[in-house]
Design a protein around this motif. Structure first.
Motif, PDB file in Angstrom:
ATOM      1  N   ASP A 303       0.814  -1.217   0.000  1.00 57.00           N
ATOM      2  CA  ASP A 303       0.000   0.000   0.000  1.00 57.00           C
ATOM      3  C   ASP A 303       0.850   1.270   0.000  1.00 57.00           C
ATOM      4  O   ASP A 303       0.569   2.218  -0.736  1.00 57.00           O
ATOM      5  CB  ASP A 303      -0.928   0.004   1.220  1.00 57.00           C
ATOM      6  N   ARG A 304       1.904   1.291   0.826  1.00 59.57           N
ATOM      7  CA  ARG A 304       2.656   2.530   1.043  1.00 59.57           C
ATOM      8  C   ARG A 304       4.128   2.433   0.649  1.00 59.57           C
ATOM      9  O   ARG A 304       4.850   3.430   0.723  1.00 59.57           O
ATOM     10  CB  ARG A 304       2.561   2.936   2.519  1.00 59.57           C
ATOM     11  N   GLY A 305       4.592   1.259   0.246  1.00 59.85           N
ATOM     12  CA  GLY A 305       5.988   1.100  -0.117  1.00 59.85           C
ATOM     13  C   GLY A 305       6.882   0.978   1.110  1.00 59.85           C
ATOM     14  O   GLY A 305       6.422   1.055   2.259  1.00 59.85           O
ATOM     15  N   LEU A 306       8.173   0.824   0.868  1.00 60.55           N
ATOM     16  CA  LEU A 306       9.105   0.602   1.968  1.00 60.55           C
ATOM     17  C   LEU A 306       9.197   1.825   2.874  1.00 60.55           C
ATOM     18  O   LEU A 306       9.239   1.682   4.109  1.00 60.55           O
ATOM     19  CB  LEU A 306      10.494   0.263   1.407  1.00 60.55           C
ATOM     20  N   ALA A 307       9.206   3.020   2.306  1.00 59.61           N
ATOM     21  CA  ALA A 307       9.323   4.230   3.132  1.00 59.61           C
ATOM     22  C   ALA A 307       8.136   4.361   4.075  1.00 59.61           C
ATOM     23  O   ALA A 307       8.294   4.623   5.270  1.00 59.61           O
ATOM     24  CB  ALA A 307       9.437   5.462   2.236  1.00 59.61           C
ATOM     25  N   GLY A 308       6.929   4.163   3.559  1.00 64.82           N
ATOM     26  CA  GLY A 308       5.750   4.267   4.405  1.00 64.82           C
ATOM     27  C   GLY A 308       5.691   3.178   5.461  1.00 64.82           C
ATOM     28  O   GLY A 308       5.297   3.420   6.608  1.00 64.82           O
ATOM     29  N   ALA A 332      12.614  -5.643  -5.221  1.00 66.67           N
ATOM     30  CA  ALA A 332      11.835  -6.870  -5.242  1.00 66.67           C
ATOM     31  C   ALA A 332      11.055  -6.999  -3.938  1.00 66.67           C
ATOM     32  O   ALA A 332      11.507  -6.565  -2.876  1.00 66.67           O
ATOM     33  CB  ALA A 332      12.752  -8.079  -5.436  1.00 66.67           C
ATOM     34  N   ALA A 333       9.862  -7.601  -4.022  1.00 68.49           N
ATOM     35  CA  ALA A 333       8.989  -7.698  -2.845  1.00 68.49           C
ATOM     36  C   ALA A 333       9.672  -8.451  -1.711  1.00 68.49           C
ATOM     37  O   ALA A 333       9.548  -8.074  -0.540  1.00 68.49           O
ATOM     38  CB  ALA A 333       7.680  -8.387  -3.230  1.00 68.49           C
ATOM     39  N   SER A 334      10.414  -9.506  -2.036  1.00 66.64           N
ATOM     40  CA  SER A 334      11.083 -10.279  -0.990  1.00 66.64           C
ATOM     41  C   SER A 334      12.174  -9.464  -0.305  1.00 66.64           C
ATOM     42  O   SER A 334      12.405  -9.594   0.899  1.00 66.64           O
ATOM     43  CB  SER A 334      11.670 -11.564  -1.576  1.00 66.64           C
ATOM     44  N   VAL A 335      12.854  -8.600  -1.070  1.00 69.50           N
ATOM     45  CA  VAL A 335      13.902  -7.754  -0.494  1.00 69.50           C
ATOM     46  C   VAL A 335      13.282  -6.708   0.434  1.00 69.50           C
ATOM     47  O   VAL A 335      13.770  -6.464   1.545  1.00 69.50           O
ATOM     48  CB  VAL A 335      14.726  -7.079  -1.602  1.00 69.50           C
ATOM     49  N   GLU A 336      12.191  -6.091   0.004  1.00 68.06           N
ATOM     50  CA  GLU A 336      11.516  -5.112   0.853  1.00 68.06           C
ATOM     51  C   GLU A 336      10.992  -5.771   2.122  1.00 68.06           C
ATOM     52  O   GLU A 336      11.067  -5.185   3.215  1.00 68.06           O
ATOM     53  CB  GLU A 336      10.380  -4.448   0.077  1.00 68.06           C
ATOM     54  N   ALA A 339      13.946  -6.285   4.462  1.00 68.23           N
ATOM     55  CA  ALA A 339      14.330  -5.019   5.090  1.00 68.23           C
ATOM     56  C   ALA A 339      13.317  -4.627   6.170  1.00 68.23           C
ATOM     57  O   ALA A 339      13.691  -4.163   7.253  1.00 68.23           O
ATOM     58  CB  ALA A 339      14.437  -3.921   4.035  1.00 68.23           C
ATOM     59  N   TYR A 340      12.043  -4.822   5.901  1.00 66.96           N
ATOM     60  CA  TYR A 340      10.990  -4.488   6.860  1.00 66.96           C
ATOM     61  C   TYR A 340      11.146  -5.300   8.138  1.00 66.96           C
ATOM     62  O   TYR A 340      11.111  -4.760   9.255  1.00 66.96           O
ATOM     63  CB  TYR A 340       9.624  -4.738   6.225  1.00 66.96           C
ATOM     64  N   PHE A 341      11.326  -6.624   8.009  1.00 74.30           N
ATOM     65  CA  PHE A 341      11.418  -7.473   9.185  1.00 74.30           C
ATOM     66  C   PHE A 341      12.714  -7.221   9.964  1.00 74.30           C
ATOM     67  O   PHE A 341      12.740  -7.326  11.192  1.00 74.30           O
ATOM     68  CB  PHE A 341      11.315  -8.946   8.787  1.00 74.30           C
ATOM     69  N   VAL A 342      13.806  -6.886   9.273  1.00 71.56           N
ATOM     70  CA  VAL A 342      15.047  -6.557   9.966  1.00 71.56           C
ATOM     71  C   VAL A 342      14.854  -5.311  10.828  1.00 71.56           C
ATOM     72  O   VAL A 342      15.250  -5.270  11.997  1.00 71.56           O
ATOM     73  CB  VAL A 342      16.195  -6.350   8.956  1.00 71.56           C
ATOM     74  N   VAL A 343      14.241  -4.278  10.263  1.00 76.00           N
ATOM     75  CA  VAL A 343      14.002  -3.050  11.015  1.00 76.00           C
ATOM     76  C   VAL A 343      13.031  -3.309  12.171  1.00 76.00           C
ATOM     77  O   VAL A 343      13.225  -2.809  13.287  1.00 76.00           O
ATOM     78  CB  VAL A 343      13.469  -1.947  10.090  1.00 76.00           C
ATOM     79  N   ALA A 344      11.985  -4.100  11.915  1.00 82.25           N
ATOM     80  CA  ALA A 344      11.024  -4.403  12.976  1.00 82.25           C
ATOM     81  C   ALA A 344      11.704  -5.105  14.144  1.00 82.25           C
ATOM     82  O   ALA A 344      11.486  -4.768  15.316  1.00 82.25           O
ATOM     83  CB  ALA A 344       9.889  -5.264  12.415  1.00 82.25           C
ATOM     84  N   GLU A 345      12.549  -6.105  13.844  1.00 82.24           N
ATOM     85  CA  GLU A 345      13.261  -6.832  14.899  1.00 82.24           C
ATOM     86  C   GLU A 345      14.216  -5.904  15.643  1.00 82.24           C
ATOM     87  O   GLU A 345      14.305  -5.933  16.876  1.00 82.24           O
ATOM     88  CB  GLU A 345      14.031  -8.001  14.281  1.00 82.24           C
ATOM     89  N   ALA A 346      14.942  -5.061  14.890  1.00 83.06           N
ATOM     90  CA  ALA A 346      15.915  -4.165  15.521  1.00 83.06           C
ATOM     91  C   ALA A 346      15.223  -3.152  16.429  1.00 83.06           C
ATOM     92  O   ALA A 346      15.653  -2.932  17.569  1.00 83.06           O
ATOM     93  CB  ALA A 346      16.735  -3.442  14.447  1.00 83.06           C
ATOM     94  N   LEU A 347      14.144  -2.529  15.953  1.00 78.38           N
ATOM     95  CA  LEU A 347      13.443  -1.537  16.769  1.00 78.38           C
ATOM     96  C   LEU A 347      12.805  -2.176  17.993  1.00 78.38           C
ATOM     97  O   LEU A 347      12.768  -1.570  19.081  1.00 78.38           O
ATOM     98  CB  LEU A 347      12.386  -0.815  15.928  1.00 78.38           C
TER      99      LEU A 347
END
Length: 434
Positions: A303-308, A332-336, A339-347
């Protein structure tokens, strides 16, 4: 107007403090790296001398008997250096075991590269390691000289460079200024010295282009196997979530609806209460089902892309978090998703374990690569150089192992810097199109 000026001055003061802390942290890490390199450099000097003695005595035939032992010592020392470099940065992939017999060693490319590394590490590496130890000692010794100069015997050399005598406070302060100069040199040059010391090892001790391609095949096989293991672990997690949560809620709804149906005629009030409980259980089941579906592939990415999506994670984080994303085109969707799950785990781990006052997420897409950086100003000490941010579990779906497996599946890299006292920096590099 005055309020704005005070706020700007406070921001500048905070920024200056952060820069000083980062410089001190980088210098401390570099000094530790140089000191560890001095250990292997000293051993390299010994092996180089042994090699020289062997070469000289080989002219009369005696040294030929020592060649296998020297070769084993060289290969062992190169292995120690690879392990050391791996502790301070990306892993140095070792080539196939090198031969130790004379004829095979003379034509072996790995042995020739190790000999080139030995010569450089025993000279330049030893000098840099020695400076990395001596400069901080000199900085501490000279900068604190005014505290103890009166306790020294008369005509004692004042400075660490072996010149000058202190007979008055101005002389002692002059030595202290020299110590400040040493500190500036350490802060400015130590990181570059550490990179210069490690450079030959990273270039010459890694598996080269002429190494058997079976090494690359083995590496890819391992990463794909790890990715499959992570996928299986994720499926088991989803199955447990559905079985223990959503499925039980739906069973509860079914039981409550059946009971309410039987009570409608004889006890309408009781049936209405059961229907309310059934509705509440159905809403909880729906909420849990949405949570599970988001953990598979968050809809917000579409819906909002990686930035959103990352902005949403930062907004939900308990620690104030700044997000800076510069990704002109979609990856690529798998790469995004990775990246999303890495940031979620880190935060998540920053909020739970770091005691940080603020965090920052920076994402850049350059040259077909996605560069991700998560920083916080917390207490640091997140498992040294080999653990994930925080204290995430070592199972396949979370913590260091889960993150590494997700990244390895894309042939990406992960590095972590978290000295005691902070700051902690997690960096991830992924190909955009895989």
């Amino acid at each position: 107007m005055a309020i704005h000026q005070d706020a700007a001055a406070g921001d500048r003061s905070t920024g200056l403090k952060d820069n000083v802390l980062r410089a001190l942290s980088a210098a401390g890490i570099a000094i530790a790296q140089l000191a560890s390199g001095l250990n292997t450099a000293f051993l390299a000097v010994l092996v180089l001398l042994w090699l020289a003695v062997t070469a000289v005595t080989s002219l009369v035939g005696v040294g030929l008997l020592m060649v296998p032992a020297v070769a084993r010592a060289l290969h062992s020392l190169a292995g120690q250096e690879r392990e050391r470099l791996g502790r301070w940065g990306p892993e140095v992939v070792a080539p196939e075991p090198a031969p130790t017999r004379l004829r095979a060693a003379l034509v072996d490319p790995t042995t020739r590269r190790e000999l080139r590394w030995l010569a450089r590490h025993a000279t330049l590496g030893f000098l840099l390691g020695l400076l990395g130890v001596v400069l901080p000692i000199s900085a501490v010794r000279d900068s604190t000289f005014p505290l103890y100069w009166k306790l020294l015997p008369t005509d004692t050399t004042a400075s660490s460079v072996g010149i000058g005598h202190a007979h008055s406070w101005p002389d002692a302060l002059a030595v202290a200024l020299l110590g400040v100069g040493w500190i500036a040199i350490v802060l400015g040059l130590a990181p570059g010295m550490a990179r210069l010391q490690a450079g030959p090892g990273r270039r010459l001790l890694a598996a080269g282009p002429d190494t058997d391609l079976s090494l690359r095949v083995a590496e890819l096989t391992a990463t794909r196997a790890a990715a499959l293991d992570a996928h299986a672990t994720e499926l088991r997690r989803i199955e447990r979530s559905l079985h223990d949560g959503t499925q039980n809620r739906i069973v509860s709804v079914t039981v409550l609806l059946g009971a309410a149906r039987r009570m409608v005629a004889r006890d309408p009030a009781g049936a209405d209460e059961l229907l309310e409980r059934a509705q509440s259980a159905a809403e909880q089941a729906l909420s849990e089902l949405r949570t599970v579906s988001r953990s598979i592939l968050p809809p917000v990415l579409d819906d909002r892309g990686l930035a959103g999506a990352l902005s949403g994670l930062a907004a939900e984080c308990a620690v104030p978090c700044r997000v800076d994303v510069d990704v002109p085109e979609r990856c690529a969707a798998s790469v995004e998703a990775t990246a999303y799950f890495v940031v979620a785990e880190a935060l998540t781990n920053i909020a739970k374990h770091s005691a940080a006052g603020q965090a920052a997420v920076t994402v850049r897409a350059r040259g077909g690569r996605l560069h991700l950086c998560v920083e916080d100003d917390g207490r640091g000490g997140a498992g040294g150089t080999s653990q994930a941010i925080g204290t995430g579990g070592e199972d396949g779906g979370s913590g260091l192992t889960g993150i590494r497996r997700r990244i390895a599946a894309h042939d990406g890299t992960l590095s972590l810097s978290s000295p005691p006292g902070g700051p902690t920096t997690l960096k991830v590099d992924l190909p955009c199109g895989s």
